[in-house]
Enzyme design. Structure first.
Site, PDB file in Angstrom:
ATOM      1  N   TYR A 135      46.346  30.323  29.214  1.00 35.29           N
ATOM      2  CA  TYR A 135      46.424  31.702  28.712  1.00 35.29           C
ATOM      3  C   TYR A 135      47.839  31.982  28.203  1.00 35.29           C
ATOM      4  O   TYR A 135      48.042  32.475  27.094  1.00 35.29           O
ATOM      5  CB  TYR A 135      46.060  32.674  29.847  1.00 35.29           C
ATOM      6  CG  TYR A 135      46.404  34.116  29.548  1.00 35.29           C
ATOM      7  CD1 TYR A 135      45.511  34.937  28.878  1.00 35.29           C
ATOM      8  CD2 TYR A 135      47.633  34.653  29.930  1.00 35.29           C
ATOM      9  CE1 TYR A 135      45.836  36.258  28.589  1.00 35.29           C
ATOM     10  CE2 TYR A 135      47.971  35.963  29.648  1.00 35.29           C
ATOM     11  CZ  TYR A 135      47.067  36.766  28.979  1.00 35.29           C
ATOM     12  OH  TYR A 135      47.391  38.061  28.688  1.00 35.29           O
TER      13      TYR A 135
ATOM     14  N   SER B  56      52.549  38.665  26.380  1.00 38.50           N
ATOM     15  CA  SER B  56      52.429  38.831  27.837  1.00 38.50           C
ATOM     16  C   SER B  56      53.633  38.277  28.587  1.00 38.50           C
ATOM     17  O   SER B  56      54.195  37.241  28.220  1.00 38.50           O
ATOM     18  CB  SER B  56      51.176  38.091  28.314  1.00 38.50           C
ATOM     19  OG  SER B  56      51.182  37.951  29.714  1.00 38.50           O
TER      20      SER B  56
ATOM     21  N   GLU C 165      53.372  36.705  31.116  1.00 40.40           N
ATOM     22  CA  GLU C 165      52.965  35.370  31.566  1.00 40.40           C
ATOM     23  C   GLU C 165      53.654  34.276  30.749  1.00 40.40           C
ATOM     24  O   GLU C 165      53.788  33.147  31.214  1.00 40.40           O
ATOM     25  CB  GLU C 165      51.453  35.210  31.437  1.00 40.40           C
ATOM     26  CG  GLU C 165      50.642  35.834  32.559  1.00 40.40           C
ATOM     27  CD  GLU C 165      50.738  35.048  33.849  1.00 40.40           C
ATOM     28  OE1 GLU C 165      50.445  33.854  33.833  1.00 40.40           O
ATOM     29  OE2 GLU C 165      51.119  35.634  34.872  1.00 40.40           O
TER      30      GLU C 165
ATOM     31  N   GLU D  92      51.442  30.170  39.149  1.00 38.89           N
ATOM     32  CA  GLU D  92      52.133  31.426  38.854  1.00 38.89           C
ATOM     33  C   GLU D  92      53.470  31.505  39.557  1.00 38.89           C
ATOM     34  O   GLU D  92      53.808  30.699  40.415  1.00 38.89           O
ATOM     35  CB  GLU D  92      51.259  32.632  39.208  1.00 38.89           C
ATOM     36  CG  GLU D  92      50.839  32.706  40.645  1.00 38.89           C
ATOM     37  CD  GLU D  92      50.049  33.975  40.922  1.00 38.89           C
ATOM     38  OE1 GLU D  92      49.962  34.845  40.040  1.00 38.89           O
ATOM     39  OE2 GLU D  92      49.558  34.099  42.047  1.00 38.89           O
TER      40      GLU D  92
HETATM   41  P1  GDR Z   1      47.667  38.844  36.224  1.00 38.85           P
HETATM   42  O1  GDR Z   1      46.761  40.003  36.869  1.00 38.85           O
HETATM   43  O2  GDR Z   1      47.074  37.502  36.431  1.00 38.85           O
HETATM   44  O3  GDR Z   1      49.078  39.066  36.668  1.00 38.85           O
HETATM   45  O4  GDR Z   1      47.531  39.143  34.657  1.00 38.85           O
HETATM   46  P2  GDR Z   1      45.872  40.062  38.208  1.00 38.85           P
HETATM   47  O5  GDR Z   1      45.669  41.493  38.487  1.00 38.85           O
HETATM   48  O6  GDR Z   1      44.639  39.221  38.074  1.00 38.85           O
HETATM   49  O7  GDR Z   1      46.802  39.375  39.325  1.00 38.85           O
HETATM   50  C1  GDR Z   1      47.988  39.976  39.770  1.00 38.85           C
HETATM   51  C2  GDR Z   1      48.574  39.228  40.950  1.00 38.85           C
HETATM   52  O8  GDR Z   1      47.777  39.460  42.128  1.00 38.85           O
HETATM   53  C3  GDR Z   1      47.591  38.234  42.813  1.00 38.85           C
HETATM   54  N1  GDR Z   1      46.400  38.309  43.642  1.00 38.85           N
HETATM   55  C4  GDR Z   1      45.140  38.508  43.185  1.00 38.85           C
HETATM   56  N2  GDR Z   1      44.684  38.687  41.925  1.00 38.85           N
HETATM   57  C5  GDR Z   1      43.347  38.898  41.761  1.00 38.85           C
HETATM   58  N3  GDR Z   1      42.857  39.103  40.521  1.00 38.85           N
HETATM   59  N4  GDR Z   1      42.484  38.902  42.837  1.00 38.85           N
HETATM   60  C6  GDR Z   1      42.921  38.716  44.127  1.00 38.85           C
HETATM   61  O9  GDR Z   1      42.151  38.740  45.078  1.00 38.85           O
HETATM   62  C7  GDR Z   1      44.324  38.510  44.305  1.00 38.85           C
HETATM   63  N5  GDR Z   1      45.092  38.311  45.411  1.00 38.85           N
HETATM   64  C8  GDR Z   1      46.348  38.190  44.995  1.00 38.85           C
HETATM   65  C9  GDR Z   1      47.504  37.220  41.683  1.00 38.85           C
HETATM   66  O10 GDR Z   1      47.676  35.899  42.186  1.00 38.85           O
HETATM   67  C10 GDR Z   1      48.627  37.719  40.788  1.00 38.85           C
HETATM   68  O11 GDR Z   1      49.856  37.263  41.302  1.00 38.85           O
HETATM   69  C11 GDR Z   1      47.565  40.442  34.112  1.00 38.85           C
HETATM   70  C12 GDR Z   1      46.581  40.483  32.945  1.00 38.85           C
HETATM   71  O12 GDR Z   1      46.493  41.791  32.458  1.00 38.85           O
HETATM   72  C13 GDR Z   1      47.035  39.558  31.829  1.00 38.85           C
HETATM   73  O13 GDR Z   1      46.146  39.667  30.729  1.00 38.85           O
HETATM   74  C14 GDR Z   1      48.451  39.966  31.424  1.00 38.85           C
HETATM   75  O14 GDR Z   1      48.924  39.121  30.404  1.00 38.85           O
HETATM   76  C15 GDR Z   1      49.377  39.921  32.634  1.00 38.85           C
HETATM   77  O15 GDR Z   1      48.869  40.756  33.663  1.00 38.85           O
HETATM   78  C16 GDR Z   1      50.770  40.400  32.277  1.00 38.85           C
END
Ligand code: GDR
Length: 331
Positions: free
Chosen positions: A148, A124, A126, A280
């Site tokens: 993670y 990832s 990440e 992050e």
């Molecule tokens: P991520 O995916 O953590 O990057 O991991 P996610 O879609 O959860 O978040 C992406 C970005 O959006 C911001 N964010 C929010 N996220 C969620 N879930 N809900 C919210 O309301 C929201 N508002 C803002 C987050 O802070 C983040 O910056 C994904 C997964 O598929 C992992 O398994 C993988 O390893 C990585 O992508 C690469």
């Protein structure tokens, strides 16, 4: 000769797209599912008849060894893992065992059996974590910022070590965010597509979000499984960064999704601090030059088209009563 592929995490988003691709290519596809999640095989939809499914816990080294010995697969794709990053803080050790332990047990099985099986690990972006430059490539240092990412990095190194010490054909794809209509609604793209469609149909009137200024490199899962497959078809096992090279903000995602339905997002979206993360970094963007050069891989789907497809699919599903509308969630 029919080639056999074994896929862990087959009922996940990537499991679906990868199975579809491999079946199209004429592979025999063996899918492992966690015994307690056996019912999830319905997610394979129309593919289910063509896949051989076995309930095997990846925490069970003996069961894993047996299944690998039984099928002696040409290729193994290790996709199974907890994937919602914030959850890893609730159970860091469990996350480590599921991610690192499972990858290590798979590698041990291949090594012990003396097989020439080629193995792919879903690493990832990440793992790059606190980056000091963008975009990232295969030489960028890793600085994981959560359990993670640390677990993914440990699994990543296990692949490198087994490749170097035992000569296994083991490689990792350092995958950036990749999405599709099959994404679960806790991930931000699907959360937004489902909310926009629900609001359009009058089934909801608000969307609570985290940091709108957060940025990600979002691609299409269907494109990424093509890169994953190509990685196992090369002459030498290597790791590859897989992403689009384009950064978009969460606000841009929201605007795009609501814009598809002629909705003014500012009327519906509010910020709720419970969705804001402290662990992050917002410059995680890929330099996929190596994958383009060595694998001939190029993402086909644009960001706008991907989000539109997700929104329109959710609209259709809601209209036909296939899914429930968006409800406020826990982070
Ligand atoms: P991520 O995916 O953590 O990057 O991991 P996610 O879609 O959860 O978040 C992406 C970005 O959006 C911001 N964010 C929010 N996220 C969620 N879930 N809900 C919210 O309301 C929201 N508002 C803002 C987050 O802070 C983040 O910056 C994904 C997964 O598929 C992992 O398994 C993988 O390893 C990585 O992508 C690469």
């Amino acid at each position: 000769m029919i080639r056999t592929a074994l896929i862990t995490g087959i009922t996940g988003q990537d499991g679906y797209y990868l199975s579809r691709l491999l079946l199209e290519k004429g592979y025999r596809v063996i899918g492992l599912v966690a015994p307690q999640r056996r019912n999830n095989i319905v997610k394979l939809g129309n593919l289910i008849e063509q896949i051989e499914i076995y309930p095997v816990a990846l925490t069970d080294a003996v069961a894993l060894l047996e299944v690998v010995e039984q099928f002696r697969p040409d290729e193994i794709y290790n996709l199974a893992a907890p994937s919602f990053v914030p959850d890893s803080w609730n159970d860091p050790l469990g996350t480590l065992d599921l991610i690192t332990g499972s990858a290590t047990r798979l590698l041990a099985a291949i090594h012990q059996l003396g097989l020439t099986t080629r193995v792919f690990e879903a690493s990832s972006s990440e793992m790059f974590g606190q980056v000091d430059h963008a975009p990232q490539d295969e030489n960028t240092p890793f600085r994981p910022m959560n359990p993670y990412a640390a677990a993914k990095l440990h699994a990543h190194w296990m692949m490198v070590h087994h490749r170097q010490r035992y000569g296994l054909f083991a490689c990792s794809g350092i995958l950036y965010n990749h999405e599709s209509p099959l994404r679960l609604p806790n991930f931000v793209t699907r959360k937004v597509s489902l909310a926009a469609a629900s609001i359009k149909l009058g089934l909801s009137d608000r969307l609570e979000m985290g940091n709108l200024q957060a940025k990600r490199d979002w691609g299409y899962a269907g494109d990424y499984v093509e890169a994953i497959w190509r990685m196992l078809q090369t002459n030498t096992p290597e790791d590859y960064v897989i992403g689009t090279g384009q950064l978009h903000s969460v606000q841009n995602l929201v605007e795009t999704a609501f814009g598809c339905l002629d909705l003014d997002w500012t009327r519906y979206v509010s910020i709720d601090s419970k969705f804001i993360r402290s662990d992050e970094h917002f410059q995680l963007v890929a330099n996929p030059a190596k994958a383009k050069r060595d694998l001939g891989w190029q993402p086909q789907m644009t960001f706008a088209k991907l989000i539109e497809e997700m929104v329109l699919t959710d609209l259709d599903r809601l209209r036909s009563g296939l899914i429930a509308p968006a409800v406020p969630q826990q982070p």
